[in-house]
Scaffold this active site. Structure first.
Site, short mmCIF file in Angstrom:
data_model
loop_
_atom_site.label_atom_id
_atom_site.label_comp_id
_atom_site.label_asym_id
_atom_site.label_seq_id
_atom_site.Cartn_x
_atom_site.Cartn_y
_atom_site.Cartn_z
N GLY A 1 11.16 5.70 -5.75
CA GLY A 1 9.75 5.94 -6.03
C GLY A 1 9.55 7.30 -6.67
O GLY A 1 9.55 7.44 -7.90
N ARG A 2 9.40 8.32 -5.84
CA ARG A 2 9.15 9.66 -6.38
C ARG A 2 10.12 10.08 -7.47
O ARG A 2 9.68 10.67 -8.46
CB ARG A 2 9.18 10.68 -5.25
CG ARG A 2 7.88 10.70 -4.51
CD ARG A 2 7.97 11.70 -3.38
NE ARG A 2 7.10 11.23 -2.32
CZ ARG A 2 6.44 12.03 -1.50
NH1 ARG A 2 6.57 13.34 -1.61
NH2 ARG A 2 5.68 11.53 -0.59
N TYR B 1 -1.83 -3.37 4.65
CA TYR B 1 -2.86 -4.04 3.86
C TYR B 1 -3.06 -5.49 4.37
O TYR B 1 -2.52 -5.86 5.41
CB TYR B 1 -2.53 -3.96 2.37
CG TYR B 1 -2.45 -2.50 1.93
CD1 TYR B 1 -3.58 -1.68 2.03
CD2 TYR B 1 -1.27 -1.93 1.52
CE1 TYR B 1 -3.51 -0.33 1.69
CE2 TYR B 1 -1.20 -0.57 1.17
CZ TYR B 1 -2.32 0.21 1.26
OH TYR B 1 -2.27 1.54 0.94
N ARG C 1 7.18 -8.05 -0.40
CA ARG C 1 7.43 -6.74 0.22
C ARG C 1 6.90 -6.71 1.65
O ARG C 1 5.74 -7.06 1.89
CB ARG C 1 6.78 -5.62 -0.59
CG ARG C 1 7.32 -4.24 -0.20
CD ARG C 1 6.75 -3.14 -1.08
NE ARG C 1 7.75 -2.10 -1.28
CZ ARG C 1 7.48 -0.80 -1.35
NH1 ARG C 1 6.24 -0.37 -1.27
NH2 ARG C 1 8.43 0.09 -1.51
N GLN D 1 3.13 -6.08 -8.76
CA GLN D 1 2.84 -6.13 -7.33
C GLN D 1 1.39 -6.57 -7.11
O GLN D 1 0.45 -5.91 -7.56
CB GLN D 1 3.08 -4.78 -6.65
CG GLN D 1 3.16 -5.00 -5.13
CD GLN D 1 3.18 -3.74 -4.32
OE1 GLN D 1 2.37 -2.85 -4.54
NE2 GLN D 1 4.09 -3.65 -3.37
C1 8OZ Z 1 -0.05 5.45 -1.83
C2 8OZ Z 1 -1.37 5.62 -2.19
C3 8OZ Z 1 -2.18 4.53 -2.36
C4 8OZ Z 1 -1.69 3.27 -2.15
C5 8OZ Z 1 1.13 1.43 -0.48
C6 8OZ Z 1 -0.20 0.72 -2.34
O1 8OZ Z 1 1.36 2.26 0.39
C7 8OZ Z 1 0.17 1.71 -1.56
C8 8OZ Z 1 -0.37 3.08 -1.77
C9 8OZ Z 1 0.44 4.18 -1.62
O2 8OZ Z 1 1.69 0.32 -0.46
#
Ligand code: 8OZ
Length: 383
Positions: free
Chosen positions: A332-333, A190, A237, A104
């Site tokens: 994930g988890r 982001y 994504r 990623q």
């Molecule tokens: C949790 C903590 C830090 C980064 C995301 C890359 O939410 C993250 C992330 C998740 O996509």
């Protein structure tokens, strides 16, 4: 509706882009904040990913494409020689176990801090506006701490072009390291999401304003990375209607209608959707009808395979596949605490519970020490 648990849709092999996958069980990208000096994946990361190689596809933790792209303590990069060598060991280990691994690619944009930025500069953003969030930075005594995000600086056109070039180099580096594919992270608030969102992008040049302009950077990155490594090794994504870090899109239908129509021309390996039920670290139980309709529209209009992510269990994963809402499911988890998750899902066996205290940062505890079913059985015999 079919009875999902009596079906085994999760275990049907499939092909996405250039990759043949033995099942539909994807390991979601998971930030673990354990990189070593120089943001090189630590030796423990080799074990961690090797242990999870029975996933149909591992998607690595978000990995910054440049120093400017970092926003969290101890996240790995893919922009130095040492980082490439570190990731090569991870990819080798996964391949030796018969697995596949995509990297990623991450640029956090404004969700950063001067401590990470080259020359201590302010983080970069589409638009210079205060960021309603905290950054996770290294504190004293090795613990991460949350700090206010300094007001970001607006990217220039030259700055944007450099970022596109950084994505390309990072993608090439990932392939050089032996990874099978890359996933462009355009979700969760982001950089690429900041450009998509009208709330965080107030630019008046060709990268802001209309839906076409706000999607421009994303599509330029997709095109440049695809030209470098082949679109069949590129996934993407998105988090439609996500609210992370101040994201708030007034007209997500128009935005994603355009984005999906453009993506359909590009034949990516897959589209990975963070479902709108994901609210930070929580999963909402109530389903927003507008979000549900948007997800349905995206599913109906996107021409390639879709990976869904959003707190799935075995039961509702089978249901999502049976209903045709997606083609693969990212866990994930459950993958944090169950290295042998596919086997456990196949047997409908109980799952280890993950400890949130060790999700971010630390050592082998809560990282590489979760037992498989076989290891648990052995412990019982010797106890
Ligand atoms: C949790 C903590 C830090 C980064 C995301 C890359 O939410 C993250 C992330 C998740 O996509």
């Amino acid at each position: 509706m079919t009875d999902p648990i009596s079906s085994d849709l999760l275990f049907a092999p499939t092909r996405i882009g250039a990759l043949d996958l033995p099942s539909r069980i994807v390991m979601a990208p998971l930030t673990r904040s354990r990189a070593a000096e120089g943001n090189v994946p630590a030796p423990l990361a080799i074990d961690y990913y090797r242990q999870r190689a029975s996933a149909a596809l591992i998607i690595t933790e978000a990995t910054q494409i440049s120093q400017q792209g970092q926003g969290y303590a101890w996240t790995p990069g893919i922009h130095t020689q040492a980082q490439i060598e570190g990731w090569a060991k991870v990819a080798d280990a996964v391949h030796q176990e018969g697995g596949r691994i995509a990297m990623q690619l991450w640029h956090v944009g404004r969700v950063s801090h001067t401590v990470f930025q080259p020359g201590g500069a302010r983080p970069v953003a589409p638009t210079a506006m205060p960021v309603p969030a905290k950054a996770f930075i290294p504190g004293e005594n090795g613990q991460g701490i949350y700090a206010d995000i300094p007001d970001p600086q607006e990217l220039t056109i030259a700055g944007i072009q450099m970022i596109v070039a950084d994505y390309v180099q990072a993608a090439r580096n990932a392939i050089t390291a032996g990874l099978d594919a890359v996933e462009i992270h355009a979700a969760n608030g982001y950089l690429l999401d900041q450009f998509l969102n009208s709330g965080s992008n107030w630019r008046t040049d060709r990268y802001g304003g209309s839906v076409e302009n706000r999607a421009r950077l994303l599509l330029e990155v997709v095109d440049a990375v695809s030209a470098a490594i082949g679109s069949q090794r590129v996934g993407l994504r998105l988090s439609p209607m996500g609210k992370s870090f101040g994201m708030d899109e007034a007209d997500p239908e128009a935005l994603f209608h355009h984005v999906i129509a453009e993506l359909n021309k590009r034949e990516l390996a897959y589209l990975h959707l963070v479902e709108p039920t994901v609210k930070g670290r929580e999963i909402a139980t109530e389903i927003d009808p507008r979000a549900q309709a948007l997800m349905r529209d995206i599913r109906a209009s996107f021409s390639g395979p879709i990976i869904l992510a959003g707190g799935y269990t075995r039961w509702n994963a089978e249901q999502a596949l049976a209903d045709g809402r997606g083609d693969l499911i990212a866990f994930g988890r459950p993958f944090i605490a169950n290295p042998d998750l596919p086997e456990r899902l196949r047997l409908d066996a109980p799952l280890n519970q993950g400890d949130p205290a060790s999700f971010f940062g630390g050592d082998a505890r809560g990282y590489t020490d979760y037992p498989t079913l076989a290891e648990l059985a052995e412990r019982e015999l010797t106890a």
